[in-house]
Design an enzyme around this catalytic site. Structure first.
Site, PDB file in Angstrom:
ATOM      1  CE  LYS A 259      -4.040   1.900   2.511  1.00 47.99           C
ATOM      2  NZ  LYS A 259      -4.959   1.690   3.647  1.00 47.99           N
TER       3      LYS A 259
ATOM      4  CB  SER B 156      -8.232   3.573   2.503  1.00 45.11           C
ATOM      5  OG  SER B 156      -7.411   2.931   3.459  1.00 45.11           O
TER       6      SER B 156
ATOM      7  CB  SER C 128      -8.480   0.772   5.414  1.00 46.40           C
ATOM      8  OG  SER C 128      -9.172   1.994   5.342  1.00 46.40           O
TER       9      SER C 128
END
Lengths: 100, 483, 499
Positions: free
Chosen positions: C82, C157, C181
Site C-alpha cells: 500500500k 482505503s 481499510s
C-alpha cells in the site's frame, strides 16, 4: 452545540488548520460537516458520567530507549527533499509572528 | 527583604511575577530519537526521520532524559507522579511535525519548592518534559523577524529534551526573580541535568508579569515576556514591563493578556501577536507514546544518585564556619559555584582552621578551579597548618598554594624549595626593634594608644622581611612591646 | 500447468518451489510485472511499479538459492505494498498530491521484514488519499476498479492492494486498517484481509492517519498465505513505542487446529443493518461452524453501533494533527506565498483533496477550545464503553462472527456526494479498531449481482489463533467462486510462470 456549523465557523476552523478555502468550498463543507456532526452527536446522549476515557487500546507504560546514538541522515539527502534550501538550511518565506 | 513597589501617580503598586524556565537536558541524544544532542554543529546534520517529523516516523522516549527530569523534580522537592504526553498543535516552521510533544495535564513533577538564598520560599507548580523546536534565522531586513525577506530553518535542536519548570506567581521584585533564576540554575547544574548556560540558550526564561495595588489580593492581568537571554535582561524586562502596566492602568487603560517580546537593545517589550493569528493548541493525548509512570524503585535509584543541592552545601559550610558575615557569605557562594565546597569540607574535617581554609579556597584556589577540585584535602590541610602556625606568612602560603595547584607536591617541600624559611623569632625581634628605632614618632603615638599606627609599623616590618614575617606574630610582638 | 493452478497454490506454494530451485524468483517476478502492466489501464491498482528493483530483489533470492543459503519463508513471492508504507528511495505518495515527488530515506519495518523473508516488492498500490475513504475514489491518482466488475469500487482505503490480489496480479499485498481499510475492500474484492491486534505489527514507516487505530495487515487469496505473511511482519519493534513485546503464536499450527469446542458468538445487532446477502452469509457461516463442532450462539452487543460515531470523532482528530506536518517546508509539494502562513495554507489547499480536508477540519473542530469535552473526550469514553462491551461478550465467546460490510461492492461514484453515506460502509469494521482487537474477512459467498460477500471473524486482543481457526473452517466451506482471482478482461493469473 447542536446547530449545524456556520460558514464562519468553518472559515475559522480552516484558518486553524491552515487551509485556504473559497466561498463555494466553505458552503459545501459547512453542509457536509454539519451532517456528520449531527449524526455523531448521538453519542452525546449516552450516559458516560462514570466511564473513563480511553486514548489507547492497551495499557502499556514506560516504553523507553537507552540514551544511545543512532545514525543521522546525510544532509544532502535531507535538503534534496526540500522545496527550497539555502546554506544547509530549509528556506521558507518570511515569518509574520514569533513562535507562541 | 525590603518590599519592592512602583510608585505611580495614584499610589503604590506591587508586582507579581511567575517564571517559566526551559532547561535543555545534557543527554547524549534527543528526547525521542538517537540523534546527538549537541550545540553548535553544522545545520541539519543531527537529524533523522523522527526529529525531522518525516511521514511514518515514530518517537521512543529517552530513559536518561526521564531520569534527569526526575532528578530535577526531586531537587525541587516535587512529587513524581504517573504522567503522560500530549500534542500541542500549532503551525510554525521550526516545528517539524507542526505539533510539539509535551506534558499537559499529567506532568511528571508537581508541587515543589525552591528556597531563595535569603530564605524566601517560592512555589514550584510543575516541572514537565517536552521537546525543543528547531532554530530559525531571519534573512534580509536587519536579521530580525520583522522586515525579514525570508527565513532559514535548522532542525538540529528539534527534539532536544527540555524540562520546563513553572514557578508559582510568588516573586515580588525583579531582584527576587534574578535570585530565583540564579538559584534554580545552580540547582539544575548540581543535578547534572544542565550546563546552565543562558547565553547559549540551554536555559531560557519566560516571565509572567502582572501588577496590582500594593496590598491587594486579586492578581492583575498578566503578560508573558519572552526572549530573556540573561539575568540582566530578566531584571530589566520585569522593571520595564511592570512600569508599563502601571502607567497603562493609571491612564485608565487595561492590560491585554498577551505574549510580549523583550528587546534588549531598545530596553522595551512589544506585542508578539501577528494580527490574524489565533492560537488554539488543541491538546490531546499523544497516541504514539505510552504513559510514563516511574515505579518507586526507579525513583529511589534516581534520588539515591542525587548529590547535595546548593542550599544543602551552603548549610554544610555554614555549620562549619560559625558566625557569618557578608564576606563569608560571598566566599561560600564562590566555593559552591566552583564546586570547591567538597574540598573545603574535607580539609576542615582534617583539622585545619576553617576560616583560613575558606579564605584560601575562595580567593586563591578559586583562580584555578579545575586544579583545585583535584586537590588532595590532606595536602591543602598541611598548607593551612603551616600558615596557621606562622611557619609561612600569608604571602608565602599563597605562593606555595599556587605551586601546589600547578605542580603538586608536599607544601613543606615546596616551601623549602621556594626558600620560604620561617624567620627565627630572634631575627624577627631584631627587625621589629630596628623598625621602632627608625620610626620613633609613630611608635610614641602607638604607645599612646593610637592603634591605627600599628598597621604602618606592621607594613614596615613586612617590607624589611620581604614578606617572610607572619603578620599575626608581628602584631603580637608589637603589642607585647607596647606593654 | 494452467495459470489458475499456479495461483491456487498461492504464496506459500510459490515460495516452496522457489526455495527448492524448481522455479526461479525472476520468472515469477517477470510474470507478475507483466500482469500488472497489462491490468493497469483497466484497474489502476498501482501508483508506482518498481520493476527494476523487483527484478534485482528476485535475482538476489535466486542467488541465495543457488548458493544454498536460506532465502526466507516468502522466497520469490511478489508482494504489493500500500502506498502509505515508506519504501527507501521509492515514491511514497499516500495517493496525495501533497507528497508528490517524496522518496522516503528509509524502509518501514514491515517492508524490511518482508524483504528479509525473501518476498519481492513489485510496487506501491493505490489507496484513498491518506487512507481516508472506503472506495479508493479519493485517490489523487484516480480510482481503482473492482476486478469483479470494473464499474464498481474495490472498497477502501486499501483498494489497490485488495484489487491486485483479487485480480491475481500478486499473491500477497499489504494494507493498513484504521476503521476497516483492509477488511472492507477484502470483502468487496473476494479475498482474505486480516487486521492484526493493535501493536502486533510495527507501525514504524506507516504514514499515520489515526495513530491509535492504524494497523498494518496482509491481503491474500488464502488464509494460510495471510497467516504466513502476518508471521513474517509481526513481532516487537523497538522503534514503535506501541509495539507489543508479546511473542507471536505459531499461526500455521493454529490454522490446522479445527473449531471443535470453539465458542462463537454471532453479533445479532449487525445482521439487521446488513443487506440480504451479507446477513445471509453470516447465518450460513454460523451454521457451518456449528456443523464443524463449534458452539455457536447469538450475542447482543448494541453498544458496538456507537463505534461509528466515536470513530468519526477520534480518527479525524488524530488525523488533523498527523497531517499538520504537510506544510511545504521540508518535503513534498509547496505552493509559494508571500509569507509562511500563506505558503502553508496554499500548499495544503492545493495538495489535499476534499475528503482529507473534511476530516482535517472535522478533527480540528472537535479538538478546539470549547468542543473537546463534548466531542473528543466523549468519543474516548464511548471507546471505553465499546472495550467493556467486547470484554463482556468475550467472557463466554472465543470469537465473534459478523458481516464485514453492509452491502456488496457499490458502483463508482454512488456515494461520493454524501460523505456520511460513505462513512456508514465501515459500521461493522470500526469497533474492532477502537478496541485494538484483531479481525479478518473471509470470502464466503456470492451475493447481489454475483459479487463476493465476506464474513468477518472478530477476536479479543492477541486472539489471532482462535480467529484463524474459525476463518479456516469458513474457508473450507466457502461458496465455490466466492474468492479471486477474477480478471474479467485479462489473461490468467501469473500466466508466464508455467511456460
Amino acid at each position: 452545540m447542536n446547530e449545524p456549523l456556520s460558514k464562519d465557523a468553518v472559515a475559522h476552523i480552516a484558518r486553524l488548520a491552515r487551509l485556504e478555502l473559497g466561498e463555494a468550498e466553505l458552503s459545501r463543507f459547512a453542509g457536509q460537516l454539519s451532517a456528520v456532526l449531527e449524526h455523531v452527536e448521538a453519542i452525546q446522549r449516552l450516559d458516560t458520567a462514570e466511564v473513563p476515557p480511553t486514548s489507547h487500546p492497551f495499557e502499556l507504560v514506560n516504553v523507553l530507549r537507552d540514551d544511545e546514538r543512532s545514525a543521522c541522515l546525510p544532509r544532502e539527502a535531507v535538503l534534496a527533499a526540500a522545496p527550497a534550501a539555502q546554506d544547509g538550511r530549509f528556506r521558507v518565506p518570511r515569518i509574520l509572528g514569533e513562535a507562541p | 527583604m525590603s518590599r519592592y513597589t512602583i510608585t505611580g501617580e495614584t499610589g503604590e503598586w506591587e508586582i507579581v511575577v511567575g517564571l517559566e524556565v526551559h532547561c535543555e537536558l545534557l543527554t547524549k541524544t534527543k528526547l525521542f530519537c538517537g540523534c546527538p544532542n549537541a550545540f553548535g554543529d553544522e545545520p541539519n546534520t543531527n537529524v533523522c526521520p523522527v526529529c525531522l517529523g518525516l511521514p511514518g516516523s515514530l518517537p521512543v522516549l529517552n530513559r536518561r532524559a526521564v531520569e534527569m527530569a526526575m532528578a530535577i523534580g526531586t531537587a525541587l522537592g516535587c512529587e513524581i507522579r504517573p504522567s503522560s504526553f500530549h500534542r500541542k498543535n500549532y503551525f510554525y516552521p521550526d516545528m517539524p511535525k507542526d505539533y510539539q510533544v509535551t506534558q499537559y495535564d499529567e506532568p511528571l513533577n508537581v508541587e515543589g519548592r525552591l528556597t531563595l538564598v535569603d530564605g524566601t520560599p517560592i512555589g514550584i507548580v510543575r516541572a514537565h518534559m517536552e521537546e525543543d523546536t528547531g532554530k530559525t534565522t531571519h534573512m534580509g531586513g536587519d536579521g530580525r523577524i520583522h522586515g525579514a525577506d525570508y527565513s532559514l530553518v535548522d532542525y538540529n535542536r528539534s527534539g532536544v529534551p527540555l524540562v520546563e519548570i513553572v514557578s508559582a506567581p510568588d516573586l515580588r521584585s525583579p531582584e527576587q526573580a534574578r535570585s530565583y533564576v540564579s538559584e534554580l540554575r545552580a540547582i539544575l547544574v548540581a543535578t547534572g541535568a544542565s550546563d546552565g548556560r543562558m547565553e547559549e540558550g540551554s536555559l531560557r526564561v519566560d516571565a509572567n508579569v502582572s501588577v496590582r495595588r500594593f496590598g491587594g489580593e486579586e492578581f492583575g492581568t498578566r503578560c508573558e515576556i519572552k526572549n530573556l537571554n540573561s539575568l540582566r535582561s530578566l531584571v530589566r524586562a520585569i522593571e520595564y514591563e511592570s512600569r508599563r502596566q502601571v502607567e497603562l492602568l493609571e491612564r485608565g487603560g487595561s492590560v491585554d493578556q498577551e505574549t510580549r517580546h523583550w528587546n534588549e537593545v531598545e530596553g522595551r517589550t512589544s506585542s508578539m501577536r501577528s494580527k490574524e493569528e489565533a492560537y488554539d493548541y488543541r491538546y490531546f493525548p499523544e497516541p504514539d507514546l505510552v504513559p510514563l509512570a516511574p515505579p518507586a524503585e526507579w525513583i529511589a535509584e534516581v534520588v539515591a544518585k542525587l548529590g547535595l543541592m546548593p542550599a544543602q552545601r551552603r548549610e554544610r559550610l555554614a555549620s562549619l564556619l560559625g558566625e557569618s558575615s557578608e564576606a563569608i557569605e560571598e566566599q561560600v557562594a564562590t566555593v559552591i559555584d566552583l564546586g570547591l565546597d567538597d574540598l573545603v569540607v574535607a580539609t576542615i574535617a582534617s583539622g585545619a582552621d576553617s576560616r583560613l581554609v575558606m579564605a584560601r579556597a575562595a580567593n586563591e584556589a578559586a583562580q584555578q578551579p579545575d586544579a583545585a577540585r583535584q586537590l588532595d584535602p590532606e595536602r591543602f590541610g598541611e598548607l593551612i597548618g603551616l600558615e596557621a602556625a606562622g611557619t609561612l606568612s600569608a604571602t608565602q602560603a599563597k605562593a606555595v598554594l599556587g605551586e601546589l595547584l600547578t605542580n603538586g607536591g608536599r607544601p613543606a617541600d615546596i616551601a623549602d624549595r621556594l626558600g620560604f624559611k620561617a624567620l627565627a623569632s630572634d631575627e624577627l625581634g631584631a627587625v621589629i626593634d630596628a623598625v621602632i628605632a627608625a620610626n620613633p614618632g609613630e611608635w610614641d603615638r602607638y604607645v599612646g594608644g593610637d592603634d591605627k599606627v600599628a598597621q604602618f609599623l606592621l607594613g614596615k616590618v613586612m617590607r624589611e622581611t620581604k614578606g617572610r614575617a607572619n603578620g599575626k606574630l608581628v602584631a603580637e610582638a608589637l603589642a607585647s612591646r607596647r606593654g | 500447468m494452467s495459470e489458475t493452478e499456479a495461483f491456487a497454490g498461492g504464496a506459500l506454494a510459490i515460495a516452496a518451489r522457489v526455495r527448492s530451485g524448481e522455479l526461479s524468483a525472476r520468472v515469477v517476478t517477470e510474470a507478475a510485472l507483466e500482469e500488472i502492466a497489462a491490468s493497469e489501464p483497466l484497474l489502476h491498482c498501482f501508483n508506482t511499479i518498481t520493476a527494476e528493483r523487483a527484478l534485482a530483489a528476485a535475482d538476489a533470492v535466486d542467488a541465495k538459492v543457488l548458493a544454498g543459503e536460506d532465502p526466507g519463508p516468502l522466497a520469490g513471492v511478489p508482494v504489493a505494498l500500500k502506498d502509505n508504507l515508506c519504501t527507501r528511495g521509492v515514491p511514497t505518495t499516500c495517493s496525495s498530491r501533497i507528497l508528490e515527488g517524496w522518496r522516503p530515506p528509509y524502509d518501514a519495518t514491515v517492508v524490511a521484514r518482508l524483504s528479509a523473508a525473501g518476498a519481492v516488492s513489485v510496487g506501491k498500490t493505490n489507496l484513498d488519499e491518506f487512507a481516508m475513504g472506503s472506495s479508493t475514489e479519493t485517490s489523487a491518482t484516480g480510482p481503482t476498479r473492482n476486478p469483479w466488475d470494473p464499474a464498481r469500487v474495490p472498497g477502501g482505503s486499501s483498494g489497490g492492494s485488495a484489487a491486485a490480489v483479487a485480480a491475481g496480479l500478486v499473491p500477497l499485498a499489504l494494507g493498513s486498517d484504521t476503521g476497516g481499510s483492509i477488511r472492507q475492500p477484502a470483502a468487496l474484492c473476494g479475498v482474505v484481509g486480516l487486521k492484526p491486534t493493535y501493536g502486533l505489527v510495527s507501525r514504524y514507516g506507516l504514514v499515520a492517519f489515526a495513530s491509535s487505530l492504524d494497523q498494518i495487515g496482509p491481503f491474500a487469496l488464502t488464509l494460510a498465505d495471510a497467516a504466513a505473511t502476518l508471521q513474517v511482519i509481526a513481532g516487537h519493534d523497538e522503534r514503535d513505542s506501541t509495539s507489543l513485546a508479546h511473542p507471536v503464536a505459531d499461526l500455521a499450527t493454529e490454522l490446522r487446529r479445527g473449531v471443535e469446542g470453539l465458542r462463537v458468538g454471532v453479533v445479532a445487532d449487525f445482521l439487521s443493518e446488513a443487506s440480504g446477502s451479507c446477513a445471509a452469509a453470516v447465518r450460513q457461516a454460523a451454521d457451518a461452524l456449528a456443523d464443524a463442532g463449534a458452539l455457536v450462539k447469538e450475542v447482543a452487543i448494541p453498544e458496538l453501533l456507537h463505534g461509528l460515531s466515536a470513530y468519526y470523532l477520534i480518527a479525524p482528530a488524530e488525523a488533523s494533527s498527523n497531517l499538520a506536518r504537510y506544510d511545504g517546508v521540508r518535503y513534498g509539494l509547496r505552493v509559494d506565498g508571500d509569507d509562511v502562513q500563506e505558503m502553508n495554507a496554499r500548499t495544503r489547499s492545493a495538495g489535499f483533496g476534499d475528503e482529507v480536508k473534511r476530516r482535517i477540519m472535522l478533527g480540528t473542530y472537535v479538538l478546539s477550545a470549547g468542543y473537546y469535552d463534548a466531542y473528543y473526550a466523549q468519543a474516548q469514553r464511548v471507546r471505553t464503553v465499546i472495550l467493556r462491551s467486547f470484554a463482556r461478550a468475550y467472557e463466554d465467546c472465543d470469537v465473534l462472527l459478523a458481516p464485514t460490510t453492509p452491502s456488496v461492492a457499490f458502483p463508482i461514484g454512488a456515494k461520493t456526494a454524501d460523505p456520511l453515506e460513505m462513512y456508514l460502509s465501515d459500521l461493522f469494521t470500526i469497533p474492532t479498531n477502537l478496541a485494538g482487537h484483531p479481525a479478518l474477512s473471509v470470502p464466503f459467498a456470492l451475493g447481489e449481482e454475483g459479487l463476493p460477500v465476506g464474513v468477518q471473524v472478530l477476536a479479543p486482543a492477541l486472539g489471532e489463533g482462535p480467529m484463524l481457526r474459525a476463518g479456516a473452517a469458513l474457508e473450507a466451506v466457502a461458496a465455490p467462486g466466492a474468492r479471486g482471482p477474477v480478471r474479467p478482461q485479462l489473461g490468467g493469473p501469473l500466466a508466464g510462470v508455467a511456460r
